[in-house]
Design an enzyme around this catalytic site. Sequence first.
Site, PDB file in Angstrom:
ATOM      1  CD  GLU A 127      54.880  48.798  25.495  1.00  0.00           C
ATOM      2  OE1 GLU A 127      56.017  49.477  25.527  1.00  0.00           O
ATOM      3  OE2 GLU A 127      54.494  48.307  24.386  1.00  0.00           O
ATOM      4  CG  HIS A 149      67.796  60.297   9.927  1.00  0.00           C
ATOM      5  ND1 HIS A 149      67.653  60.795   8.809  1.00  0.00           N
ATOM      6  CD2 HIS A 149      66.705  59.464  10.110  1.00  0.00           C
ATOM      7  CE1 HIS A 149      66.421  60.368   8.293  1.00  0.00           C
ATOM      8  NE2 HIS A 149      65.854  59.408   9.043  1.00  0.00           N
ATOM      9  CB  CYS A 171      63.755  44.990  26.539  1.00  0.00           C
ATOM     10  SG  CYS A 171      61.863  45.454  26.200  1.00  0.00           S
ATOM     11  NE  ARG A 231      62.932  57.267  27.783  1.00  0.00           N
ATOM     12  CZ  ARG A 231      63.903  56.619  26.610  1.00  0.00           C
ATOM     13  NH1 ARG A 231      63.364  56.538  25.282  1.00  0.00           N
ATOM     14  NH2 ARG A 231      64.902  56.253  26.898  1.00  0.00           N
ATOM     15  NE  ARG A 289      63.815  49.389  20.043  1.00  0.00           N
ATOM     16  CZ  ARG A 289      64.932  49.166  20.521  1.00  0.00           C
ATOM     17  NH1 ARG A 289      65.847  48.860  19.776  1.00  0.00           N
ATOM     18  NH2 ARG A 289      65.179  49.503  21.546  1.00  0.00           N
ATOM     19  CG  ASN A 343      63.334  52.573  27.581  1.00  0.00           C
ATOM     20  OD1 ASN A 343      63.937  52.388  28.296  1.00  0.00           O
ATOM     21  ND2 ASN A 343      63.796  52.676  26.298  1.00  0.00           N
ATOM     22  CG  ASP A 344      56.626  53.320  25.939  1.00  0.00           C
ATOM     23  OD1 ASP A 344      57.027  54.486  25.899  1.00  0.00           O
ATOM     24  OD2 ASP A 344      56.613  52.692  24.794  1.00  0.00           O
TER      25      ASP A 344
END
Length: 757
Positions: A604, A363, A675, A638, A470, A627-628
């Site tokens: 990905e 969070h 992205c 990561r 997302r 990222n993935d």
Amino acid sequence: MLGTLRKIVQEVNAAKDLKAALGIIVLRVREAMGSQVCSVYLLDPESDRFVLMATEGLNKKAIGKVSMAHNEGLVGLVGSREEPLNLEHASEHPRYRYFAETGEERYASFLGAPIIHHRRVMGVLVIQQKERRQFDEGEEAFLVTMSAQLAGVIAHAEATGSIRGFGRQGKGIQETRFLGIAGAPGAAVGSAVVVLPPADLDVVPDKHIEDIPAELALFEAALEAVRADMRALSQKLSSQMRKEELALFDVYLMMLDDSALGGEVAAVIRTGQWAQGALRQVVSNHIARFEMMDDDYLRERASDIKDIGRRLLGNLQKAHKQALTYPERTILVSEELTPAMLGEVPEGRLAGMVSVLGSSNSHVAILARAMGIPTVMGAVDLPYSKVDGIELIVDGTRGEIITNPGKVLREQYLQLAEQERQLSAGLDVLRELPCETTDGHRIPLWVNTGLLADVVRAQERGAEGVGLYRTEVPFMIKERFPSEKEQMAIYREQLQAFHPLPVTMRTLDIGGDKSLPYFPIKEENPFLGWRGIRVTLDHPEIFLLQIRAMLKASVGLNNLRILLPMISGTRELEESLHLIHRAIGEVRDEGMDVQVPPVGVMIEVPAAVYLTRELARQVDFISVGSNDLTQYLLAVDRNNPRVADLYDYLHPAVLEALQRIVKEAHEEGRPVSICGEMAGDPAAAMLLLAMGFDSLSMNATNLPRVKWLLRQISMQTAKDLLARVMTIDSPEVTHATVQLTLRNLGLDKLTNPSAAV
């Protein structure tokens, strides 16, 4: 031996400094192994020699004086080979070297084991005996185990000394670096304020009470006091956060409810247990359950439970609040930061944050990114309790903390932070300008969004569309699956906010490091398990409802694009397209005039890289999830600080894969976007531009920096750099080549913190 090992490690952990820790090691290891000598040699990074730092059995006057290079002596041999050495008669070995000041000529047998921490050889642990004998396998295994266990303890003691500004020999030092996980990008220089837990539940004893109503009243008063604190903090932050982000405080309030944690504690009190003991019992059970969960999101909820438990205990104990003074540039540091800690810093004073525990999914990391506060998570090697009041640099882009920075480094980071501030101040001018190279090549810059608060930030920074919305974020902040009507309202808000610009909505992507509290996915290996499109194809009722909501939300706007995550083959794509067309038919049957939106796939998964051409033939566009894709190509989690340094999107394999995707998609006449973090790195964006990506999508915070750089260069400059980079087989050399190019162009300091430091 296991009990002995544990006792030694505990005793060493309690040592006040490195010298004391080493003294305990040599004394206890000698006792445990029944040897005449135990010594520790540590590698001095300045001289690159192994220095005798502690001994039991040798002449103590030799400490700090006797040293060996990597190519000298048996200690140098152990350190350079990074493996144990077991000799029956040490003096007969060709690498043996005699030091008269140690008095070691009396000792025949030698057993040495390297001390290694995170790949770095820190030193050598040695035992010796007078009689000629080969140490047995059990003894060798014990010493190897001991050196491995002590490596982290020695590193911690060494780090504590470094934080105090002293090296091993007591000399003054500066600029000690600690690695963690990038939580929120940006750089900050400021004074550390360490926030310790207000109360320790672990030490609360059990106690039987007679007056149960009085104890219940005491606990109810504590509940109400913490509820009031949460409401006050939420109110205080309301001007800085949007309602979706403030909803995190609602989670706390729900946990305090009579039907949740509050009710469970009251039930235990009714059995005759005092309030503090009942609280410890309930909170400990919850923490144990959450911490055992495989899902990252749910594991992070254990920190919320801990925070609530500590606050309740503090009220029950009528504990005095920790008196904290927050300087102008506060770097908030804690073992486990919580949203409530963040809210207690006076507005305008929070410059950065560091949390020893937690990941980029916690969070606090989510809030830090939303508020633009540089943050490092997972700084497991940082002795956090020792940094209070000292100056820190927090590099949230690289996931690095620097203690006691020297004047030059401090000035460079302050300059970097000021440049960031000036860039933000000049956004009004940059916002209206296109992202266009000096020779006229246009590339749209899109944003990744999830919370409604992202919309305002994106618009302030001149985003030309949404490359990735997302959809799982609205799912994560609810306690059940949102209805079709609820989803439609959320999606409509996003589509209207950006109209007529395109909004790319990714279908529900849960699993891996993202989960829903009401739909837990427990797996041994979640990143290679049931996630993304695999979940929604197995639950077509969820998928169809979401697509229907998206279609209805787009009526009259027609700026919707649908993106399918984690596609690994044509069969998954065909099933998805079938369901999408079915949803279109159902919505049209309801009398709504919906257009067929463009549909794309995310590349990905490595398998999809090799199927780009086949996938492109069936969709309208391709989007790469950097990222993935990087994580899967390099087999690196990561979020794991132990291997985070291996995660590198400039790795040759990643660059080769990206070049292939663009080439094959374009040959099929399909546009390709990308992205993720790579797109938001200005230096990497140069390479992506040269590869031919049709658009880049990134965090809104990074968009101005990318636009600024791409407007300073020509397409030919980017292509020349890419041509050089594609011949390189090392990511380290690639980084150096890119930075050298930027430096030669005078563009390095603003684009990459590492260039400035």
